[in-house]
Design an enzyme around this catalytic site. Structure first.
Site, PDB file in Angstrom:
ATOM      1  N   HIS A  31       0.829  -1.247   0.087  1.00  0.00           N
ATOM      2  CA  HIS A  31       0.048   0.075  -0.047  1.00  0.00           C
ATOM      3  C   HIS A  31       0.880   1.302   0.052  1.00  0.00           C
ATOM      4  O   HIS A  31       1.389   1.574   0.978  1.00  0.00           O
ATOM      5  CB  HIS A  31      -0.978   0.045   1.181  1.00  0.00           C
ATOM      6  CG  HIS A  31      -1.991   1.102   1.186  1.00  0.00           C
ATOM      7  ND1 HIS A  31      -3.125   1.120   0.793  1.00  0.00           N
ATOM      8  CD2 HIS A  31      -1.759   2.522   1.408  1.00  0.00           C
ATOM      9  CE1 HIS A  31      -3.661   2.368   0.669  1.00  0.00           C
ATOM     10  NE2 HIS A  31      -3.034   3.095   1.275  1.00  0.00           N
ATOM     11  N   ASP A 257       2.084   2.829   3.310  1.00  0.00           N
ATOM     12  CA  ASP A 257       1.146   4.155   2.870  1.00  0.00           C
ATOM     13  C   ASP A 257       2.080   5.238   2.536  1.00  0.00           C
ATOM     14  O   ASP A 257       1.497   6.575   2.660  1.00  0.00           O
ATOM     15  CB  ASP A 257       0.377   4.388   4.141  1.00  0.00           C
ATOM     16  CG  ASP A 257      -0.835   5.407   3.981  1.00  0.00           C
ATOM     17  OD1 ASP A 257      -1.369   5.305   2.708  1.00  0.00           O
ATOM     18  OD2 ASP A 257      -1.096   6.223   4.536  1.00  0.00           O
TER      19      ASP A 257
END
Ligand SMILES: O=C(O)c1cc(C(=O)O)oc(=O)c1
Length: 304
Positions: A31, A257
């Site tokens: 991610h 992230d």
């Protein structure tokens, strides 16, 4: 085009430390995002924030520095349904990045095929109100039906308090479903309290639902922050992520992230974020599933 960042925007951490935790060979950062650069890939007119630039070269440099082998690049909401920056990064990665796109109902089959050829393997549905305008559920279900035929999955981003209302929609999706950031639990509530139990139940009753155990820096309330060599960052998130990893070891993913959109409090040292992993996946076997086996099965099944 020149863009002015949202006031108070925090840029990504420029010189992350080298993690002490050695990632297993073939680890996937499942991610992360690219932002622009804005003068090459303009941000979408309907965006809710304007970030700093975060290019594919900078993402790949971070990948190599931290010791990841591959990336899954998730379309960031500041690019709306214009997937060009994400697709460009996937194409430039020499097969080391796959993508998750945002698409609208009017996308053609040819365009979906082009996304597939570039490495896209999923679409993202976002229910976080500060990030996107509402898309009707019948439109999303129609998209899910179309991408199911490509073997793609659906990534969903929502906040824990909205799960009861979204439950029926999520459980009707015809694909593998991956939840971003554990459905954003309130970590000041008990790990065995009603709110998190509902999320565990969602996964227990629906074997097609996976979770990213990512974003402790976003979920943590009491810290301490992953900065200045802190070896025990985000203690309050550990029980939540560890419970999901240990209960559903073959349905969890992890990602940095990076470049961490919309953090307000601090920008973490990504090297220390990697050092968080063994606290939530304490054995080599769990680490291998989380970082290699699971993401490979979902994004590179032909190699898994
Ligand atoms: O919580 C957020 O602000 C956030 C935003 C985005 C995005 O804008 O795509 O993606 C994330 O994974 C998290």
């Amino acid at each position: 085009m020149a863009f002015d960042k949202t006031p108070g925007w925090l840029d990504w951490y420029a010189s992350p430390s080298t993690p002490q935790f050695r990632l297993p060979p073939g680890a996937v950062d499942a991610h992360c995002h690219v932002f622009g650069p804005g003068d090459e890939f303009p941000f979408a007119p309907e965006r809710k924030y304007t970030p700093c630039d975060a290019s594919k070269q900078q993402l790949f440099a971070l990948r190599d520095h931290l010791g990841f082998a591959r990336n899954v690049i998730v379309q960031a909401t500041c690019h709306g349904a214009d997937n060009r920056a994400m697709v460009d990064a996937c194409l430039a990665s020499q097969g080391r990045a796959r993508g998750v796109a945002t698409v609208r109902r009017d996308i053609t089959d040819d365009e979906l095929q082009r996304l597939h050829a570039a490495g896209v393997r999923g679409v993202r549905f976002n229910f976080v109100k500060r990030l996107v305008d509402f898309t009707p559920k019948d439109e999303l279900m129609e998209i899910a039906g179309r991408i199911a035929t490509l073997g793609w999955h659906v990534v969903i981003y929502f906040e824990a308090q909205d799960l009861p209302e979204l439950w029926d929609f999520f459980t009707a999706l015809p694909t593998t479903v991956v939840v971003d950031h554990m459905g954003r639990p309130d970590v000041t509530k008990p790990v065995d309290g009603a709110q998190f139990e509902l999320f565990v139940r969602l996964m227990r009753e629906h074997p097609n639902i996976w979770s990213k155990v990512s974003c402790p820096e976003r979920l943590s309330v009491s810290g301490p922050r992953a900065l200045d060599g802190e070896r025990a960052a985000y203690r309050d998130v550990v029980p939540f992520a560890r419970r999901i990893v240990e209960t559903f070891p073959d349905r969890v993913l992890w990602g940095t992230d990076w470049p961490h959109p919309n953090l307000k409090d601090h920008m973490p040292d990504d090297g220390l974020l990697v050092d968080f992993i063994p606290h939530i996946a304490p054995t080599a076997a769990l680490q291998r599933q989380l970082l290699v086996d699971n993401p490979m099965r979902l994004y590179w099944p032909e190699e898994a």
